[in-house]
Motif scaffolding. Structure first.
Motif, mmCIF file in Angstrom:
data_model
loop_
_atom_site.group_PDB
_atom_site.id
_atom_site.type_symbol
_atom_site.label_atom_id
_atom_site.label_comp_id
_atom_site.label_asym_id
_atom_site.label_seq_id
_atom_site.Cartn_x
_atom_site.Cartn_y
_atom_site.Cartn_z
ATOM 1 N N UNK A 1 0.913 -1.516 0.212
ATOM 2 C CA UNK A 1 0.277 0.079 -0.244
ATOM 3 C C UNK A 1 0.585 1.236 -0.173
ATOM 4 N N UNK A 2 1.995 1.138 0.618
ATOM 5 C CA UNK A 2 3.014 2.186 0.620
ATOM 6 C C UNK A 2 3.587 2.587 -0.917
ATOM 7 N N UNK A 3 3.757 1.566 -0.708
ATOM 8 C CA UNK A 3 3.977 1.418 -2.159
ATOM 9 C C UNK A 3 3.578 2.194 -3.800
ATOM 10 N N UNK A 4 2.226 2.135 -3.558
ATOM 11 C CA UNK A 4 1.006 2.586 -4.440
ATOM 12 C C UNK A 4 0.982 4.140 -3.941
ATOM 13 N N UNK A 5 1.290 4.719 -2.830
ATOM 14 C CA UNK A 5 0.841 5.857 -2.456
ATOM 15 C C UNK A 5 3.317 6.270 -2.191
ATOM 16 N N UNK A 6 3.714 7.093 -3.368
ATOM 17 C CA UNK A 6 5.300 7.178 -2.670
ATOM 18 C C UNK A 6 5.182 7.932 -2.111
ATOM 19 N N UNK A 7 4.799 8.986 -1.909
ATOM 20 C CA UNK A 7 4.957 9.902 -1.171
ATOM 21 C C UNK A 7 4.824 9.672 0.261
ATOM 22 N N UNK A 8 4.645 8.464 0.750
ATOM 23 C CA UNK A 8 4.032 8.901 2.270
ATOM 24 C C UNK A 8 5.410 6.970 2.176
ATOM 25 N N UNK A 9 6.134 7.242 1.329
ATOM 26 C CA UNK A 9 7.030 5.910 1.469
ATOM 27 C C UNK A 9 8.699 6.557 2.427
ATOM 28 N N UNK A 10 8.340 7.961 3.250
ATOM 29 C CA UNK A 10 9.709 8.638 3.664
ATOM 30 C C UNK A 10 8.920 9.038 5.110
ATOM 31 N N UNK A 11 7.886 9.117 5.329
ATOM 32 C CA UNK A 11 7.043 9.349 6.292
ATOM 33 C C UNK A 11 6.671 8.182 6.775
ATOM 34 N N UNK A 12 6.498 7.347 6.637
ATOM 35 C CA UNK A 12 5.626 6.087 7.324
ATOM 36 C C UNK A 12 7.207 4.890 7.909
#
Length: 475
Positions: free
Chosen positions: A436-447
């Motif tokens: 799911x994080x990979x689909x929302x690339x902008x959240x990778x670094x945050x989560x």
């Protein structure tokens, strides 16, 4: 000194040729240019310092003492064999002359800055350092203290082999400041010790454990080797069990590497009888992980286990990619981003020391370091540890796009359970959460805060997994 089953850190880094004129027998490996020096008051945990970490002042020193009674059948390290009965080395000119040469190297080495902090760790490796008389060890420590300073609470480790020291000698070493012992047991079976060409037998193993236990050395380690010729699962289980019963605070488990030029290299081929198969070697590794973890040891690095608070501070300098000095035959230092290997032959090493004294060697002067090389260093060393790779720090230093590419490349390993993804509280994410994080690339670094290899299956695939990342960092 032993090699683990995994690629040794001193031979694994990408190298670049240097064009400066140097003595022909010296080996240099350069890693590249970074922002201006930040030495004083530097904090290695800050996000911005991963690129500056190679510029931190060195507070650790490896000292190579190459003397052994005989060469073991698996050993390809630079050693000097004194003879199987050579326990009394007090007046051996080979030992005394080498220690003098070693102290000359220490004295001729330039500190990185005028205000370098004192050494916090010293590691005497070999060879069999416990063969060296205490008075000569004192001369080395004094040379280090005069040149670099030595912290009053420094961790001073020494590799010691059974049969090469008694209670008196160990007490003398402790009085000099040696406060950590690495005991080279290797196996608890007489037949395996003989098959390896070890100079000690099982009787000496038990005597050495008793001496260390009675000495009051709180911080001590046992070294074991798995995948030896004719070694059975029952033998390996017995060695692990007897090690646990001895209650060391640290255990190092190494898988045999068959090196060219050794006696084992002439006799055996990896994976062929009487050596165990890859499947059997993996079984040995899993057994060690399970038994030692059940006994309360933390598997904090691929080959290393410890009781809480007893990690080897010196070795952690390697895994954190922090600079360190090294002295002696064949030793390799890491200063200012430069990995520098000294000659492995005594005559060439003597020439190196003379050149150093005459100002013809300067391995502090480095002005070109490739960030890609540094990124591969950081990734490879971090993934050897249970802490793993700090993705936020890594992204801050090398770019969020590399972090995203790395996560995509490791997606199959996350799915298979070989790579674990952790949030900032070090909670392991599920494979679905990661997708799911990979689909929302902008959240990778945050989560996503860390990635690490699973224990034991991920560690067993470490070479493959780490090599896979090299193609991402330097395509």
């Amino acid at each position: 000194m032993l090699k683990s089953t995994f690629t040794p850190i001193f031979s694994a880094f990408p190298t670049k040729a240097r064009t400066q004129k140097r003595p022909s027998h010296l080996t240099f490996t350069a890693f590249s240019h970074c922002p201006p020096t930040v030495r004083q008051n530097a904090e290695p945990n800050l996000l911005t310092t991963i690129l500056l970490q190679h510029q931190l002042p060195s507070t650790s020193a490896y000292v190579h003492l190459p003397f052994c009674r005989k060469r073991c059948h698996y050993c390809d390290f630079p050693i000097v064999a004194l003879g199987s009965s050579s326990n009394q080395t007090e007046d051996d000119p080979r030992v005394m002359n080498y220690i003098q040469l070693l102290c000359r190297e220490i004295s001729a080495t330039k500190p990185e800055t005028k205000n370098n902090p004192p050494l916090k760790t010293v590691f005497f490796g070999g060879g069999t350092p416990s063969l060296v008389p205490p008075r000569l060890v004192l001369s080395i420590l004094e040379a280090l203290r005069v040149k670099f300073g030595l912290s009053s609470d420094a961790e001073i480790s020494m590799e010691m082999d059974p049969g090469t020291f008694d209670a008196k000698k160990l007490r003398e070493m402790m009085s000099l400041g040696v406060n950590r012992v690495s005991l080279g047991v290797q196996a608890f079976q007489e037949e395996l010790l003989k098959a390896c060409g070890r100079a000690h037998g099982l009787k000496e193993v038990y005597e050495a454990i008793e001496i260390v236990d009675a000495s009051g050395v709180e911080n001590w380690s046992v070294d074991l080797i798995s995948s030896l010729p004719h070694q059975t699962p029952e033998m390996w289980e017995e060695s692990l069990r007897l090690t646990i019963e001895a209650q060391p605070t640290h255990v190092s488990v190494y898988d045999l590497q068959v090196e060219q030029g050794t006696k084992f290299g002439l006799l055996y081929k990896p994976g062929e009888f009487p050596l165990p198969s890859e499947t059997q070697s993996a079984y040995f590794y899993r057994m060690a992980s399970r038994m030692l973890s059940d006994a309360g040891y933390e598997h904090y690095e691929i080959s290393s286990y410890c009781k809480t608070g007893f990690e080897c501070k010196h070795n952690q300098v390697y895994w954190k990619n922090i600079p360190f000095y090294a002295f002696g035959l064949g030793s390799a230092s890491y200063i200012n981003g430069l990995r520098f290997s000294r000659p492995k032959r005594m005559k060439e090493y003597m020439g190196f020391v003379e050149n150093l004294e005459n100002g013809l060697v300067d391995y502090n002067d480095v002005n070109h370091i490739d960030p890609k090389d540094m990124a591969t260093d950081v990734l490879m060393l971090s993934l050897r540890t249970s802490r793993g790779l700090d993705l936020r720090c890594f992204g801050e230093a090398f770019g969020d796009s590399i972090v995203l590419s790395l996560c995509k490349a490791y997606s199959p390993y996350v799915e298979s359970g070989h790579v674990l993804c952790l949030d900032e509280k070090r909670r392991a994410m599920t494979a679905d959460e990661f997708k799911y994080l990979l689909l929302k690339e902008d959240n990778i670094g945050k989560e996503l805060a860390y990635i690490r290899l699973s224990d034991p299956d991920g560690f067993l695939l470490s070479n493959e997994i780490i090599s896979h990342a090299f193609g991402v960092i330097a395509p």
